[in-house]
Write a protein that holds these residues in place. Structure first.
Motif, PDB file in Angstrom:
ATOM      1  N   ARG A 132       0.837  -1.204   0.000  1.00  0.00           N
ATOM      2  CA  ARG A 132       0.000   0.000   0.000  1.00  0.00           C
ATOM      3  C   ARG A 132       0.870   1.251   0.000  1.00  0.00           C
ATOM      4  N   VAL A 133       1.888   1.276   0.851  1.00  0.00           N
ATOM      5  CA  VAL A 133       2.785   2.438   0.936  1.00  0.00           C
ATOM      6  C   VAL A 133       3.532   2.627  -0.382  1.00  0.00           C
ATOM      7  N   ALA A 134       4.012   1.524  -0.965  1.00  0.00           N
ATOM      8  CA  ALA A 134       4.737   1.617  -2.235  1.00  0.00           C
ATOM      9  C   ALA A 134       3.847   2.166  -3.343  1.00  0.00           C
ATOM     10  N   LEU A 135       2.601   1.725  -3.382  1.00  0.00           N
ATOM     11  CA  LEU A 135       1.676   2.214  -4.399  1.00  0.00           C
ATOM     12  C   LEU A 135       1.372   3.692  -4.185  1.00  0.00           C
ATOM     13  N   GLU A 136       1.146   4.098  -2.948  1.00  0.00           N
ATOM     14  CA  GLU A 136       0.884   5.516  -2.666  1.00  0.00           C
ATOM     15  C   GLU A 136       2.061   6.396  -3.065  1.00  0.00           C
ATOM     16  N   ARG A 191       3.989   5.921  -5.573  1.00  0.00           N
ATOM     17  CA  ARG A 191       4.101   5.971  -7.032  1.00  0.00           C
ATOM     18  C   ARG A 191       3.069   6.880  -7.698  1.00  0.00           C
ATOM     19  N   VAL A 192       2.011   7.209  -6.995  1.00  0.00           N
ATOM     20  CA  VAL A 192       0.938   7.994  -7.612  1.00  0.00           C
ATOM     21  C   VAL A 192       0.848   9.368  -6.951  1.00  0.00           C
ATOM     22  N   PRO A 193       0.274  10.349  -7.648  1.00  0.00           N
ATOM     23  CA  PRO A 193       0.138  11.696  -7.085  1.00  0.00           C
ATOM     24  C   PRO A 193      -0.773  11.705  -5.855  1.00  0.00           C
ATOM     25  N   SER A 194      -0.599  12.694  -5.014  1.00  0.00           N
ATOM     26  CA  SER A 194      -1.357  12.776  -3.766  1.00  0.00           C
ATOM     27  C   SER A 194      -2.857  12.954  -3.985  1.00  0.00           C
ATOM     28  N   VAL A 195      -3.275  13.480  -5.140  1.00  0.00           N
ATOM     29  CA  VAL A 195      -4.708  13.654  -5.396  1.00  0.00           C
ATOM     30  C   VAL A 195      -5.433  12.310  -5.497  1.00  0.00           C
ATOM     31  N   VAL A 196      -4.695  11.247  -5.682  1.00  0.00           N
ATOM     32  CA  VAL A 196      -5.270   9.911  -5.820  1.00  0.00           C
ATOM     33  C   VAL A 196      -5.332   9.181  -4.475  1.00  0.00           C
ATOM     34  N   ASP A 228      -6.775   9.624  -1.539  1.00  0.00           N
ATOM     35  CA  ASP A 228      -8.078   9.369  -0.904  1.00  0.00           C
ATOM     36  C   ASP A 228      -8.797   8.212  -1.585  1.00  0.00           C
ATOM     37  N   TRP A 229      -8.773   8.206  -2.907  1.00  0.00           N
ATOM     38  CA  TRP A 229      -9.405   7.113  -3.654  1.00  0.00           C
ATOM     39  C   TRP A 229      -8.728   5.786  -3.322  1.00  0.00           C
ATOM     40  N   LEU A 230      -7.391   5.801  -3.298  1.00  0.00           N
ATOM     41  CA  LEU A 230      -6.659   4.570  -2.973  1.00  0.00           C
ATOM     42  C   LEU A 230      -7.025   4.054  -1.578  1.00  0.00           C
ATOM     43  N   ARG A 231      -7.121   4.932  -0.622  1.00  0.00           N
ATOM     44  CA  ARG A 231      -7.447   4.509   0.748  1.00  0.00           C
ATOM     45  C   ARG A 231      -8.831   3.879   0.815  1.00  0.00           C
ATOM     46  N   ARG A 232      -9.779   4.443   0.064  1.00  0.00           N
ATOM     47  CA  ARG A 232     -11.121   3.834   0.022  1.00  0.00           C
ATOM     48  C   ARG A 232     -11.063   2.449  -0.613  1.00  0.00           C
ATOM     49  N   GLU A 233     -10.262   2.312  -1.657  1.00  0.00           N
ATOM     50  CA  GLU A 233     -10.133   1.010  -2.318  1.00  0.00           C
ATOM     51  C   GLU A 233      -9.436   0.001  -1.411  1.00  0.00           C
ATOM     52  N   PHE A 234      -8.423   0.433  -0.662  1.00  0.00           N
ATOM     53  CA  PHE A 234      -7.737  -0.464   0.274  1.00  0.00           C
ATOM     54  C   PHE A 234      -8.690  -0.915   1.370  1.00  0.00           C
ATOM     55  N   ALA A 235      -9.557  -0.025   1.805  1.00  0.00           N
ATOM     56  CA  ALA A 235     -10.485  -0.337   2.890  1.00  0.00           C
ATOM     57  C   ALA A 235     -11.603  -1.279   2.444  1.00  0.00           C
ATOM     58  N   SER A 236     -11.907  -1.300   1.156  1.00  0.00           N
ATOM     59  CA  SER A 236     -12.992  -2.162   0.688  1.00  0.00           C
ATOM     60  C   SER A 236     -12.508  -3.608   0.599  1.00  0.00           C
ATOM     61  N   GLU A 237     -13.442  -4.509   0.612  1.00  0.00           N
ATOM     62  CA  GLU A 237     -13.111  -5.932   0.492  1.00  0.00           C
ATOM     63  C   GLU A 237     -12.794  -6.309  -0.953  1.00  0.00           C
ATOM     64  N   ASP A 238     -13.307  -5.551  -1.900  1.00  0.00           N
ATOM     65  CA  ASP A 238     -13.133  -5.852  -3.318  1.00  0.00           C
ATOM     66  C   ASP A 238     -11.882  -5.152  -3.836  1.00  0.00           C
ATOM     67  N   ARG A 239     -10.882  -5.913  -4.198  1.00  0.00           N
ATOM     68  CA  ARG A 239      -9.613  -5.350  -4.686  1.00  0.00           C
ATOM     69  C   ARG A 239      -9.546  -5.339  -6.216  1.00  0.00           C
ATOM     70  N   PRO A 271       5.201   2.380 -15.000  1.00  0.00           N
ATOM     71  CA  PRO A 271       5.049   3.463 -14.024  1.00  0.00           C
ATOM     72  C   PRO A 271       4.187   4.631 -14.522  1.00  0.00           C
ATOM     73  N   ALA A 272       4.399   5.084 -15.746  1.00  0.00           N
ATOM     74  CA  ALA A 272       3.629   6.224 -16.266  1.00  0.00           C
ATOM     75  C   ALA A 272       2.167   5.843 -16.462  1.00  0.00           C
ATOM     76  N   GLU A 273       1.931   4.645 -16.976  1.00  0.00           N
ATOM     77  CA  GLU A 273       0.554   4.213 -17.201  1.00  0.00           C
ATOM     78  C   GLU A 273      -0.167   3.972 -15.878  1.00  0.00           C
ATOM     79  N   LEU A 274       0.551   3.515 -14.872  1.00  0.00           N
ATOM     80  CA  LEU A 274      -0.036   3.320 -13.547  1.00  0.00           C
ATOM     81  C   LEU A 274      -0.555   4.649 -12.999  1.00  0.00           C
ATOM     82  N   VAL A 275       0.238   5.690 -13.129  1.00  0.00           N
ATOM     83  CA  VAL A 275      -0.167   7.022 -12.662  1.00  0.00           C
ATOM     84  C   VAL A 275      -1.385   7.496 -13.446  1.00  0.00           C
TER      85      VAL A 275
END
Length: 94
Positions: A16-20, A22-27, A29-40, A52-56
């Motif tokens: 989770r930390v590594a993914l955060e 790699r992506v801009p800070s505007v993302v 909140d969305w990532l945290r909601r996705e991590f908190a959900s059961e559906d990955r 890396p660029a496409e991931l962002v």
């Protein structure tokens, strides 16, 4: 991305930390909601075959789509009630 589903809490947190990072800070909140959900599913699709660029780019797109506000529904004039008016005998009526 596979580590996000690891049975080890330490590995999941590390992923989770590594993914955060790699992506801009505007993302984030969305990532945290996705991590908190059961559906990955969204997170797996995010990293599937992405460099890396496409991931962002994918993360930004996913966060924007999720954060688009619903259009406000403004009440219009209320429709006239269906009222049947008897105008007398019509064609074919006696």
């Amino acid at each position: 991305m596979r580590e996000l589903d690891s049975p080890s809490p330490r590995r999941r947190e590390s992923a989770r930390v590594a993914l955060e990072q790699r992506v801009p800070s505007v993302v984030h909140d969305w990532l945290r909601r996705e991590f908190a959900s059961e559906d990955r599913t969204q997170l797996r699709m995010l990293g599937l075959g992405a460099g890396p660029a496409e991931l962002v780019e994918r993360a930004l797109r996913a966060a924007r789509v999720e954060n688009v506000p619903e259009p406000a529904v403004t009440p219009g004039p209320s429709p006239e009630p269906d009222v049947e008016v008897d105008t007398g005998p019509g064609p074919g009526r006696r």
